[in-house]
Write an enzyme that holds these catalytic residues in place. Structure first.
Site, PDB file in Angstrom:
ATOM      1  N   PRO A  59       0.688  -1.100  -0.107  1.00  0.00           N
ATOM      2  CA  PRO A  59      -0.253   0.136  -0.170  1.00  0.00           C
ATOM      3  C   PRO A  59       0.953   1.396  -0.078  1.00  0.00           C
ATOM      4  CG  PRO A  59      -0.076  -1.083   2.198  1.00  0.00           C
ATOM      5  CD  PRO A  59       0.639  -1.971   1.175  1.00  0.00           C
ATOM      6  N   ARG A  62      -0.696   7.715   1.565  1.00  0.00           N
ATOM      7  CA  ARG A  62      -1.581   8.801   1.599  1.00  0.00           C
ATOM      8  C   ARG A  62      -2.735   8.536   0.836  1.00  0.00           C
ATOM      9  NH1 ARG A  62       3.245  10.681   1.971  1.00  0.00           N
ATOM     10  NH2 ARG A  62       3.600  11.945   4.003  1.00  0.00           N
ATOM     11  N   ASN A 134      11.102   4.789  -2.080  1.00  0.00           N
ATOM     12  CA  ASN A 134      10.516   3.634  -1.368  1.00  0.00           C
ATOM     13  C   ASN A 134      11.602   2.788  -0.906  1.00  0.00           C
ATOM     14  OD1 ASN A 134       8.143   4.440  -2.757  1.00  0.00           O
ATOM     15  ND2 ASN A 134       8.257   3.117  -4.379  1.00  0.00           N
ATOM     16  N   ASP A 136      11.224  -0.533  -0.337  1.00  0.00           N
ATOM     17  CA  ASP A 136      10.826  -2.205  -0.759  1.00  0.00           C
ATOM     18  C   ASP A 136      11.858  -2.847  -1.476  1.00  0.00           C
ATOM     19  OD1 ASP A 136      10.163  -1.079  -3.198  1.00  0.00           O
ATOM     20  OD2 ASP A 136       8.253  -0.699  -2.816  1.00  0.00           O
ATOM     21  N   HIS A 153      14.989   7.239   0.798  1.00  0.00           N
ATOM     22  CA  HIS A 153      14.572   7.292   2.147  1.00  0.00           C
ATOM     23  C   HIS A 153      15.225   5.887   2.796  1.00  0.00           C
ATOM     24  CE1 HIS A 153      10.927  10.319   1.688  1.00  0.00           C
ATOM     25  NE2 HIS A 153      12.141  10.616   1.584  1.00  0.00           N
TER      26      HIS A 153
HETATM   27  P1  OAD Z   1       2.167   8.820  -1.013  1.00  0.00           P
HETATM   28  O1  OAD Z   1       1.208   7.747  -0.483  1.00  0.00           O
HETATM   29  O2  OAD Z   1       2.264  10.092  -0.481  1.00  0.00           O
HETATM   30  O3  OAD Z   1       1.803   9.085  -2.618  1.00  0.00           O
HETATM   31  C1  OAD Z   1       1.425   8.074  -3.651  1.00  0.00           C
HETATM   32  C2  OAD Z   1       0.920   8.698  -4.649  1.00  0.00           C
HETATM   33  O4  OAD Z   1       0.842   7.730  -5.764  1.00  0.00           O
HETATM   34  C3  OAD Z   1      -0.534   9.387  -4.754  1.00  0.00           C
HETATM   35  O5  OAD Z   1      -0.509  10.572  -5.307  1.00  0.00           O
HETATM   36  C4  OAD Z   1      -1.360   8.314  -5.188  1.00  0.00           C
HETATM   37  O6  OAD Z   1      -2.552   8.903  -5.763  1.00  0.00           O
HETATM   38  C5  OAD Z   1      -0.497   7.671  -6.267  1.00  0.00           C
HETATM   39  N1  OAD Z   1      -0.756   6.332  -6.563  1.00  0.00           N
HETATM   40  C6  OAD Z   1      -1.077   5.187  -5.763  1.00  0.00           C
HETATM   41  N2  OAD Z   1      -1.574   4.228  -6.511  1.00  0.00           N
HETATM   42  C7  OAD Z   1      -1.520   4.280  -7.598  1.00  0.00           C
HETATM   43  C8  OAD Z   1      -1.712   3.970  -9.075  1.00  0.00           C
HETATM   44  N3  OAD Z   1      -2.034   2.441  -8.733  1.00  0.00           N
HETATM   45  N4  OAD Z   1      -1.993   4.305  -9.918  1.00  0.00           N
HETATM   46  C9  OAD Z   1      -1.694   5.420 -10.097  1.00  0.00           C
HETATM   47  N5  OAD Z   1      -1.190   6.357  -8.917  1.00  0.00           N
HETATM   48  C10 OAD Z   1      -1.338   5.811  -7.787  1.00  0.00           C
HETATM   49  O7  OAD Z   1       3.493   8.170  -1.277  1.00  0.00           O
HETATM   50  P2  OAD Z   1       4.795   8.653  -1.462  1.00  0.00           P
HETATM   51  O8  OAD Z   1       4.912   9.879  -2.238  1.00  0.00           O
HETATM   52  O9  OAD Z   1       5.819   7.911  -1.676  1.00  0.00           O
HETATM   53  O10 OAD Z   1       8.311   8.658   3.911  1.00  0.00           O
HETATM   54  O11 OAD Z   1       5.318   9.328   0.161  1.00  0.00           O
HETATM   55  C11 OAD Z   1       6.525   9.900   0.456  1.00  0.00           C
HETATM   56  C12 OAD Z   1       6.952   9.689   1.812  1.00  0.00           C
HETATM   57  O12 OAD Z   1       5.820   9.730   2.977  1.00  0.00           O
HETATM   58  C13 OAD Z   1       7.447   8.341   1.787  1.00  0.00           C
HETATM   59  O13 OAD Z   1       8.631   7.946   1.335  1.00  0.00           O
HETATM   60  C14 OAD Z   1       7.181   7.951   3.461  1.00  0.00           C
HETATM   61  C15 OAD Z   1       5.991   8.614   3.705  1.00  0.00           C
HETATM   62  O14 OAD Z   1       5.812   9.341   4.958  1.00  0.00           O
HETATM   63  C16 OAD Z   1       9.115   7.955   5.099  1.00  0.00           C
HETATM   64  O15 OAD Z   1       8.909   6.737   5.286  1.00  0.00           O
HETATM   65  C17 OAD Z   1      10.172   8.645   5.878  1.00  0.00           C
END
Ligand code: OAD
Ligand code: ZN
Length: 299
Positions: A59, A62, A134, A136, A153
């Site tokens: 997952p 946000r 990521n 992962d 990260h």
């Molecule tokens: P977010 O969860 O903030 O953002 C994910 C983005 O991907 C969102 O804009 C979703 O709409 C989009 N998304 C998800 N699934 C999708 C799909 N199947 N197709 C198209 N779009 C999709 O994740 P990050 O930006 O990676 O930090 O979050 C940044 C950081 O916040 C992470 O590295 C983590 C977190 O707190 C730490 O752990 C320090």
């Protein structure tokens, strides 16, 4: 931390950008940017986030309802991000340690087409660097060479004490976390908490993040995929590329400053659909599917 460059490097970077012809800059459509990428671009900078791995079964953070931050009720946190907050971890390490069991990379999760597209961009000799938030490890698993990858990260492949920064054995750390133990530093009288080197809020990014600061100057195309661009300093990279460098967003939502620049192309759809459309426009779709099938036989 700054990296020294030779004068020749700086000069060739300056002239490369100065002589970029305006006819090389694509207009805002996927076919146009794909044509530019296939014919002209040599230094593609890719920025990725958790959205890239959702099709691998992990997952994001946000997305309302499905994102990790909406599903942490069992940990009784004061606010969702506390699970990755250093100050909170010091007060109560247990929520993070129990979540870490779920997050540890293993055989369970496999790279998807998006990860393999990054690999293919590299195999075509066009990848300048891939920056991922990521933890992962799926980019490495997809075969992206370490020198092309910045895991901004951090990750689970190393561990250290949050007080004295002594490195600890990552395997012992993992085993202790799986046994449900809180790990304490063994360096003299330190007794600080030990955790895998994933970057928490309140912690510095790994040195490697700052190693290639001039990537933004060399990039001739930026692809942003699956991130909300909400976390800094990572998100700043998207704005640090010069304004005449085309930017392509493959994401469900419009994020960051996308849409505010003349050469932005925004494809708001599912990542796999966006990746597939881009690969088709590039004429790389068959190759991408072959690469994927070779490494991921259970399609
Ligand atoms: P977010 O969860 O903030 O953002 C994910 C983005 O991907 C969102 O804009 C979703 O709409 C989009 N998304 C998800 N699934 C999708 C799909 N199947 N197709 C198209 N779009 C999709 O994740 P990050 O930006 O990676 O930090 O979050 C940044 C950081 O916040 C992470 O590295 C983590 C977190 O707190 C730490 O752990 C320090
Ligand atoms: Zn210590």
């Amino acid at each position: 931390m700054y990296v020294m460059n030779t004068l020749a490097d700086v000069w060739s970077c300056f002239t490369a950008n100065f002589y970029k012809k305006s006819s090389d800059i694509p207009s805002n459509s996927l076919p146009a940017i794909a044509k530019y990428m296939a014919d002209t671009s040599k230094n593609v900078l890719v920025m990725a986030g958790a959205g890239l791995s959702t099709h691998s079964g992990i997952p994001d953070f946000r997305s309302p309802g499905t994102g990790l931050y909406d599903n942490l009720q069992q940990y009784n946190l004061p606010y969702p991000e506390a699970i990755f907050d250093l100050g909170f971890f010091v007060r109560d390490p247990r929520p993070f340690l129990s979540l870490a069991k779920e997050l540890y990379p293993g055989k369970k999760y496999r790279p998807n087409l998006g990860h393999y597209l990054a690999r293919l961009i590299n195999e075509k000799g066009k990848l300048l660097r891939m920056y991922t938030q990521n933890i992962d490890g799926l980019e490495r698993l997809a075969g992206l060479p370490p020198e092309k990858l910045v895991e901004a990260h951090g990750g689970f492949s190393s561990a250290s004490c949050i007080s004295c920064f002594k490195e600890h054995d990552p395997d012992e750390t993992r085993e202790a976390i799986f046994r449900g133990e809180v790990i304490r530093c063994t360096n003299g009288k330190c007794k600080g908490l030990v955790k895998p080197d994933i970057v928490f809020f309140g912690e510095a990014l790994p040195d490697r993040f700052f190693l290639y600061q001039d990537d933004v100057l060399w990039a001739d195309l930026l692809i942003v995929i699956g991130t909300s661009l909400e976390v800094y300093p990572f998100a700043a990279i998207a704005d640090e590329v010069p304004r005449d460098v085309p930017r392509l967003l493959l994401n469900r939502d419009v994020v960051g400053s996308f849409g505010m620049r003349k050469h932005d192309t925004i494809v708001t759809c599912d990542i796999i659909e966006g990746v597939t459309r881009l690969a088709k426009e590039l004429g790389w779709h068959e190759e991408l599917m072959e690469l994927y099938a070779k490494h991921e036989p259970c399609m």
